[in-house]
Design a protein around this motif. Structure first.
Motif, PDB file in Angstrom:
ATOM      1  N   ALA A  32       0.821  -1.218   0.000  1.00  0.00           N
ATOM      2  CA  ALA A  32       0.000   0.000   0.000  1.00  0.00           C
ATOM      3  C   ALA A  32       0.845   1.254   0.000  1.00  0.00           C
ATOM      4  O   ALA A  32       0.397   2.328  -0.420  1.00  0.00           O
ATOM      5  N   PHE A  34       3.500   1.589  -1.766  1.00  0.00           N
ATOM      6  CA  PHE A  34       4.194   1.575  -3.048  1.00  0.00           C
ATOM      7  C   PHE A  34       5.638   1.077  -2.919  1.00  0.00           C
ATOM      8  O   PHE A  34       6.522   1.506  -3.675  1.00  0.00           O
ATOM      9  N   LEU A  82      -0.302   5.421 -10.365  1.00  0.00           N
ATOM     10  CA  LEU A  82      -0.725   4.741  -9.143  1.00  0.00           C
ATOM     11  C   LEU A  82      -1.678   5.560  -8.280  1.00  0.00           C
ATOM     12  O   LEU A  82      -2.575   4.999  -7.642  1.00  0.00           O
ATOM     13  N   LEU A  85      -5.700   5.086  -7.668  1.00  0.00           N
ATOM     14  CA  LEU A  85      -6.173   3.863  -8.313  1.00  0.00           C
ATOM     15  C   LEU A  85      -7.117   3.143  -7.362  1.00  0.00           C
ATOM     16  O   LEU A  85      -6.757   2.816  -6.224  1.00  0.00           O
ATOM     17  N   PRO A  87      -9.877   0.176  -5.873  1.00  0.00           N
ATOM     18  CA  PRO A  87      -9.881  -1.284  -5.770  1.00  0.00           C
ATOM     19  C   PRO A  87     -10.481  -1.916  -7.033  1.00  0.00           C
ATOM     20  O   PRO A  87     -11.533  -1.492  -7.509  1.00  0.00           O
ATOM     21  N   GLU A  90      -8.121  -0.980 -13.124  1.00  0.00           N
ATOM     22  CA  GLU A  90      -6.912  -1.213 -13.923  1.00  0.00           C
ATOM     23  C   GLU A  90      -6.634   0.049 -14.735  1.00  0.00           C
ATOM     24  O   GLU A  90      -7.554   0.641 -15.289  1.00  0.00           O
ATOM     25  N   ALA A 115      -1.292  -0.891 -14.387  1.00  0.00           N
ATOM     26  CA  ALA A 115      -1.399  -1.046 -12.922  1.00  0.00           C
ATOM     27  C   ALA A 115      -2.808  -1.467 -12.534  1.00  0.00           C
ATOM     28  O   ALA A 115      -3.785  -0.983 -13.133  1.00  0.00           O
ATOM     29  N   SER A 116      -2.893  -2.356 -11.512  1.00  0.00           N
ATOM     30  CA  SER A 116      -4.197  -2.753 -10.973  1.00  0.00           C
ATOM     31  C   SER A 116      -4.073  -2.873  -9.452  1.00  0.00           C
ATOM     32  O   SER A 116      -3.001  -3.167  -8.928  1.00  0.00           O
ATOM     33  N   ARG A 117      -5.175  -2.695  -8.735  1.00  0.00           N
ATOM     34  CA  ARG A 117      -5.168  -2.700  -7.265  1.00  0.00           C
ATOM     35  C   ARG A 117      -6.021  -3.884  -6.781  1.00  0.00           C
ATOM     36  O   ARG A 117      -7.168  -4.035  -7.223  1.00  0.00           O
ATOM     37  N   GLU A 119      -7.498  -6.006  -3.455  1.00  0.00           N
ATOM     38  CA  GLU A 119      -7.908  -5.825  -2.069  1.00  0.00           C
ATOM     39  C   GLU A 119      -8.360  -7.169  -1.488  1.00  0.00           C
ATOM     40  O   GLU A 119      -8.720  -8.093  -2.233  1.00  0.00           O
ATOM     41  N   SER A 126      -3.868  -4.912   1.054  1.00  0.00           N
ATOM     42  CA  SER A 126      -3.969  -4.150  -0.203  1.00  0.00           C
ATOM     43  C   SER A 126      -2.641  -4.181  -0.941  1.00  0.00           C
ATOM     44  O   SER A 126      -1.595  -3.827  -0.367  1.00  0.00           O
ATOM     45  N   TYR A 128      -0.606  -3.686  -5.007  1.00  0.00           N
ATOM     46  CA  TYR A 128      -0.666  -3.142  -6.371  1.00  0.00           C
ATOM     47  C   TYR A 128       0.138  -4.046  -7.290  1.00  0.00           C
ATOM     48  O   TYR A 128       1.286  -4.401  -6.967  1.00  0.00           O
TER      49      TYR A 128
END
Length: 550
Positions: A32, A34, A82, A85, A87, A90, A115-117, A119, A126, A128
């Motif tokens: 979370a 980064f 980022l 972004l 939950p 994408e 990038a995707s998040r 959860e 969380s 990335y």
């Protein structure tokens, strides 16, 4: 399924770390904050980094290379991808060019991140997931494609410019050619021999007297436009050109809608199929009216000059003849008068006096008539001769002259007859009309060696007609009009020179015309006699009962 397989537990422990490393694309997993949690093998190979160099470090701090400006741009690029972004969301970053030469990788690389998040409950916390893509080759290919496309577009534009320039030059050349052709009144055309349809330029149509919108075909050209007297000649020239496979050239007239006539010159040649069949004719048409009119005027002038020379030559010959005739005709009576006068002086015999007096008187009258004819001809030629028109009976006048001539005619053995003794009242000068009848009768006696002379007077359609017919030597067809010219004499074939000055018939014609009438001569040829016809208008006061009806 074998027994060993049946004995496997329903769930088998799965090594996700090995699976992550085996992915064919480069991936980073971030927490979370980064920070790098894991980097798979593909990422490490692509960046030349080890796990120890990246794991636990901020994604902003790893792979630091290039200039300060490049690093700042890289930071902003990651942050824009980022930050914020959500939950399950994408996001695909923009392209970035980043210099990796300090890391041992190829310089001037292009990168892109997806990038995707994730959860919980998918993961424990969380995370990335970053798919790091080196898109240098794609960018290079795209750039190459762009350059190729730009080159093609440039070449296409160049070709378009060249085509436009060539078309503009062609248009200008065509305009100049059209201007020159229009100035010279030259029109181009093509005739389809199968359909008869003609394709013409505007100038060609203008030469034909047509409007630009008018249609033209072979049928209209030959039935309406080309002058009727020239159509056969134009058709023959075209057919000869096709038959001989050669060009043709022909001049002809066309009639415009306003009735004016123009001269055109057409030159053309055939176009042939492989089997030699004529397919069409192509050519040009030029207006030559000015030149043709000049030629026609020159030809007319040359013809007039030729006629003038011929007339002058005839006048010279006539004058020579006149001088010779006058010399001869005057000499004969003068010699007779002088001879008999000398005889009277020398001879004392009274018996010769009466004979001498008769001869001298006759020759004196003959001289007087010649002098009168010369004087009258001069007055006629200068327009000074006048006539005193009075009511006059042409029949009575002709009868009187016939009786005056009868003795001379019968002395030659001729028969002199007078027909149609009904009155024919005209308005005329008695002395001049007597001169007309006298000249016609003496002319007949002169050229009639045997046979008869017939005189008649008749009336019809408001006119009186006097005819003098003889059975004499006749007149050649080419002399019928010329005998009325001055100093000309009518004589038949094989007849020697006739006496007289050649003024009689010339004076007859002029005197008759002064009375509003006409005189004509007719003959079937030498030896066939002659007929002279005088037509004069009747006096309007003549009663209808004295006019012969045909």
């Amino acid at each position: 399924m074998n027994d060993a397989a049946r004995q496997l537990p329903s769930t088998v422990p799965f090594d996700t770390g090995r699976l992550f490393d085996a992915l064919p694309d480069a991936y980073l997993i971030l927490d979370a904050g980064f920070h790098v949690v894991h980097a798979n093998i593909k990422y490490r190979e692509m960046t030349g980094r080890t796990l120890a160099e990246v794991v636990g470090k901020s994604v902003y701090a790893i792979n630091q290379a290039g200039s300060d400006a490049q690093r700042a741009a890289r930071h902003d690029w990651i942050d824009a991808t980022l930050r914020g972004l959500g939950p399950g969301e994408e996001r695909l970053s923009s392209l970035i060019r980043y210099d990796m030469s300090a890391t041992g990788a190829a310089a001037e690389r292009y990168w892109q991140v997806r990038a995707s998040r994730m959860e919980p409950p998918l993961v424990e916390e969380s995370l990335y997931l970053l798919n790091v893509m080196d898109v240098t080759s794609q960018v290079a290919q795209s750039e190459q494609n762009r350059r190729e496309h730009a080159k093609l577009r440039s070449q296409a534009r160049l070709r378009q410019v060249l085509v436009q320039e060539a078309n503009e030059e062609l248009r200008q050349n065509q305009a100049r050619l059209d201007e020159v052709l229009a100035f010279a009144r030259v029109g181009a055309w093509e005739l389809d021999l199968a359909t008869g349809f003609m394709v013409c330029t505007e100038q060609c149509k203008a030469n034909m007297g047509l409007q630009p919108a008018d249609t033209l075909d072979e049928a209209r050209l030959f039935s309406e436009l080309i002058h009727a007297d020239d159509r056969e000649r134009v058709r023959a020239a075209i057919d000869a050109g096709i038959d001989n496979r050669a060009h043709f050239e022909v001049e002809y007239r066309v009639t415009w809608a306003d009735g004016s006539v123009r001269w055109l010159m057409s030159r053309g040649a055939g176009r042939y199929l492989g089997d030699g069949t004529a397919q069409s004719l192509i050519g040009f048409t030029i207006d030559i009216t000015a030149r043709k009119n000049s030629e026609l005027r020159s030809q007319a002038f040359a013809a007039e000059q030729q006629r003038a020379r011929e007339h002058s030559d005839r006048a010279v010959r006539a004058m020579d003849h006149f001088v010779a005739a006058v010399s001869h005709e005057l000499r004969s009576p003068l010699h007779a008068i002088l001879w008999w006068t000398t005889l009277l002086q020398r001879a004392k015999d009274i018996a010769h006096v009466e004979r001498a007096t008769e001869v001298i008187e006759r020759n004196t009258y003959q001289l007087a008539r010649m002098v009168d004819d010369l004087l009258d001809s001069g007055a006629i030629a200068t327009g000074k001769l006048s006539v005193d028109l009075q009511r006059l009976d042409l029949t009575a006048l002709a009868s009187s002259v016939v009786e005056d001539i009868r003795v001379g005619a019968e002395s030659k053995g001729l028969v002199l007859r007078m027909h149609a003794l009904k009155p024919a009242m005209i308005m005329g000068d008695e002395s001049r009309m007597r001169q007309v009848v006298w000249n016609l009768l003496t002319n007949a006696v002169k050229f009639c060696e045997r046979g008869a002379i017939e005189v008649s007077v008749s009336t019809a359609d408001g006119h009186a007609e006097l005819t003098v017919r003889d059975t004499g030597v006749g007149i050649a067809s080419d002399s019928l009009e010329r005998i009325f010219e001055r100093f000309e004499q009518a004589r038949g074939e094989g007849v020697g020179r006739a006496t007289g000055l050649g003024l009689g018939l010339w004076m007859v014609r002029n005197l008759v015309q002064m009375h509003g009438g006409t005189v004509t001569a007719h003959s079937n040829g030498p030896g066939q006699g002659a007929l002279f016809r005088v037509v004069l208008p009747l006096d309007r006061g003549t009663p209808d009962d004295v006019i012969d009806r045909p």
